[in-house]
Design a protein around this motif. Structure first.
Motif, PDB file in Angstrom:
ATOM      1  N   VAL A   1     -32.050  76.833  14.503  1.00 31.88           N
ATOM      2  CA  VAL A   1     -31.854  76.973  13.071  1.00 31.88           C
ATOM      3  C   VAL A   1     -32.151  75.639  12.391  1.00 31.88           C
ATOM      4  O   VAL A   1     -32.864  75.587  11.393  1.00 31.88           O
ATOM      5  N   HIS A   2     -31.599  74.561  12.942  1.00 33.09           N
ATOM      6  CA  HIS A   2     -31.827  73.247  12.324  1.00 33.09           C
ATOM      7  C   HIS A   2     -33.312  72.892  12.332  1.00 33.09           C
ATOM      8  O   HIS A   2     -33.832  72.431  11.312  1.00 33.09           O
ATOM      9  N   ALA A   3     -33.984  73.084  13.442  1.00 30.52           N
ATOM     10  CA  ALA A   3     -35.403  72.728  13.522  1.00 30.52           C
ATOM     11  C   ALA A   3     -36.228  73.522  12.515  1.00 30.52           C
ATOM     12  O   ALA A   3     -37.131  72.967  11.871  1.00 30.52           O
ATOM     13  N   ALA A   4     -35.942  74.795  12.366  1.00 26.39           N
ATOM     14  CA  ALA A   4     -36.685  75.622  11.407  1.00 26.39           C
ATOM     15  C   ALA A   4     -36.441  75.143   9.985  1.00 26.39           C
ATOM     16  O   ALA A   4     -37.392  74.993   9.199  1.00 26.39           O
ATOM     17  N   LEU A   5     -35.192  74.893   9.619  1.00 25.65           N
ATOM     18  CA  LEU A   5     -34.882  74.436   8.267  1.00 25.65           C
ATOM     19  C   LEU A   5     -35.445  73.042   8.010  1.00 25.65           C
ATOM     20  O   LEU A   5     -35.998  72.765   6.941  1.00 25.65           O
ATOM     21  N   ALA A   6     -35.333  72.153   8.995  1.00 29.53           N
ATOM     22  CA  ALA A   6     -35.851  70.794   8.844  1.00 29.53           C
ATOM     23  C   ALA A   6     -37.363  70.795   8.653  1.00 29.53           C
ATOM     24  O   ALA A   6     -37.903  69.944   7.947  1.00 29.53           O
ATOM     25  N   GLY A   7     -38.051  71.758   9.264  1.00 27.23           N
ATOM     26  CA  GLY A   7     -39.497  71.855   9.116  1.00 27.23           C
ATOM     27  C   GLY A   7     -39.938  72.221   7.717  1.00 27.23           C
ATOM     28  O   GLY A   7     -41.106  72.036   7.365  1.00 27.23           O
ATOM     29  N   HIS A   8     -39.032  72.721   6.900  1.00 29.66           N
ATOM     30  CA  HIS A   8     -39.346  73.087   5.515  1.00 29.66           C
ATOM     31  C   HIS A   8     -38.718  72.124   4.511  1.00 29.66           C
ATOM     32  O   HIS A   8     -38.644  72.421   3.320  1.00 29.66           O
ATOM     33  N   ALA A   9     -38.250  70.975   4.992  1.00 32.73           N
ATOM     34  CA  ALA A   9     -37.581  70.007   4.128  1.00 32.73           C
ATOM     35  C   ALA A   9     -38.319  68.677   4.146  1.00 32.73           C
ATOM     36  O   ALA A   9     -39.037  68.362   5.095  1.00 32.73           O
ATOM     37  N   VAL A  10     -38.146  67.915   3.088  1.00 33.87           N
ATOM     38  CA  VAL A  10     -38.710  66.571   3.006  1.00 33.87           C
ATOM     39  C   VAL A  10     -37.971  65.638   3.961  1.00 33.87           C
ATOM     40  O   VAL A  10     -38.566  64.781   4.593  1.00 33.87           O
ATOM     41  N   ALA A  11     -36.663  65.827   4.060  1.00 36.68           N
ATOM     42  CA  ALA A  11     -35.823  65.051   4.972  1.00 36.68           C
ATOM     43  C   ALA A  11     -34.682  65.950   5.435  1.00 36.68           C
ATOM     44  O   ALA A  11     -34.303  66.890   4.735  1.00 36.68           O
ATOM     45  N   ALA A  12     -34.171  65.652   6.619  1.00 36.25           N
ATOM     46  CA  ALA A  12     -33.068  66.443   7.159  1.00 36.25           C
ATOM     47  C   ALA A  12     -32.166  65.537   7.984  1.00 36.25           C
ATOM     48  O   ALA A  12     -32.637  64.597   8.633  1.00 36.25           O
ATOM     49  N   ARG A  13     -30.891  65.809   7.929  1.00 37.75           N
ATOM     50  CA  ARG A  13     -29.901  65.063   8.704  1.00 37.75           C
ATOM     51  C   ARG A  13     -28.869  66.036   9.267  1.00 37.75           C
ATOM     52  O   ARG A  13     -28.491  67.000   8.617  1.00 37.75           O
ATOM     53  N   ARG A  14     -28.446  65.759  10.485  1.00 35.16           N
ATOM     54  CA  ARG A  14     -27.326  66.501  11.080  1.00 35.16           C
ATOM     55  C   ARG A  14     -26.096  65.626  10.958  1.00 35.16           C
ATOM     56  O   ARG A  14     -26.100  64.474  11.365  1.00 35.16           O
ATOM     57  N   HIS A  15     -25.063  66.179  10.374  1.00 33.09           N
ATOM     58  CA  HIS A  15     -23.789  65.483  10.236  1.00 33.09           C
ATOM     59  C   HIS A  15     -22.791  66.110  11.203  1.00 33.09           C
ATOM     60  O   HIS A  15     -22.984  67.230  11.686  1.00 33.09           O
ATOM     61  N   ALA A  16     -21.721  65.407  11.457  1.00 33.03           N
ATOM     62  CA  ALA A  16     -20.683  65.940  12.342  1.00 33.03           C
ATOM     63  C   ALA A  16     -20.101  67.214  11.720  1.00 33.03           C
ATOM     64  O   ALA A  16     -19.866  67.265  10.514  1.00 33.03           O
ATOM     65  N   PRO A  17     -19.887  68.237  12.538  1.00 35.51           N
ATOM     66  CA  PRO A  17     -19.253  69.454  12.009  1.00 35.51           C
ATOM     67  C   PRO A  17     -17.864  69.145  11.456  1.00 35.51           C
ATOM     68  O   PRO A  17     -17.150  68.287  11.983  1.00 35.51           O
ATOM     69  N   GLN A  18     -17.497  69.849  10.402  1.00 35.93           N
ATOM     70  CA  GLN A  18     -16.171  69.669   9.819  1.00 35.93           C
ATOM     71  C   GLN A  18     -15.136  70.461  10.606  1.00 35.93           C
ATOM     72  O   GLN A  18     -15.415  71.539  11.116  1.00 35.93           O
ATOM     73  N   ASP A  19     -13.953  69.917  10.677  1.00 40.01           N
ATOM     74  CA  ASP A  19     -12.831  70.597  11.299  1.00 40.01           C
ATOM     75  C   ASP A  19     -12.474  71.818  10.451  1.00 40.01           C
ATOM     76  O   ASP A  19     -12.546  71.769   9.220  1.00 40.01           O
ATOM     77  N   ARG A  20     -12.089  72.899  11.099  1.00 42.98           N
ATOM     78  CA  ARG A  20     -11.708  74.120  10.369  1.00 42.98           C
ATOM     79  C   ARG A  20     -10.600  73.874   9.358  1.00 42.98           C
ATOM     80  O   ARG A  20     -10.529  74.535   8.331  1.00 42.98           O
ATOM     81  N   ARG A  21      -9.736  72.928   9.651  1.00 41.58           N
ATOM     82  CA  ARG A  21      -8.647  72.637   8.712  1.00 41.58           C
ATOM     83  C   ARG A  21      -9.190  72.062   7.403  1.00 41.58           C
ATOM     84  O   ARG A  21      -8.580  72.217   6.359  1.00 41.58           O
ATOM     85  N   LEU A  22     -10.337  71.394   7.452  1.00 42.17           N
ATOM     86  CA  LEU A  22     -10.941  70.848   6.236  1.00 42.17           C
ATOM     87  C   LEU A  22     -11.847  71.861   5.548  1.00 42.17           C
ATOM     88  O   LEU A  22     -11.881  71.941   4.325  1.00 42.17           O
ATOM     89  N   SER A  23     -12.602  72.621   6.345  1.00 43.06           N
ATOM     90  CA  SER A  23     -13.562  73.560   5.760  1.00 43.06           C
ATOM     91  C   SER A  23     -12.906  74.847   5.271  1.00 43.06           C
ATOM     92  O   SER A  23     -13.445  75.530   4.404  1.00 43.06           O
TER      93      SER A  23
END
Length: 83
Positions: A1-23
């Motif tokens: 999913v990330h590779a496909a979306l990044a291929g259609h973006a000018v720039a892409a970054r992966r950030h640490a997943p958020q804890d369920r308690r925060l999201s």
């Protein structure tokens, strides 16, 4: 999913997943990505995200934003304390 979306973006970054308690999500986050998309490519990017969601019904894809520019800044490499 990330590779496909990044291929259609000018720039892409992966950030640490958020804890369920925060999201507030009932399930664990497996990808927290930021994608810088030109306005002209926004409709195509949304269509791709919808197609990926249809292809992967076990995942919940959620588009949010726009996000601030600092979402795309890479952290500098750590410098040694020794000369």
């Amino acid at each position: 999913v990330h590779a496909a979306l990044a291929g259609h973006a000018v720039a892409a970054r992966r950030h640490a997943p958020q804890d369920r308690r925060l999201s507030g999500a009932a399930t664990a986050m497996v990808l927290n990505g930021a994608y810088l998309v030109d306005r002209a490519g926004l409709d195509g990017f949304r269509a791709l995200a919808e197609a990926l969601a249809d292809r992967h019904p076990e995942l919940r894809l959620e588009l949010t934003g726009p996000w601030p520019a600092y979402s795309f800044v890479a952290e500098p490499a750590a410098e040694s304390a020794w000369p």
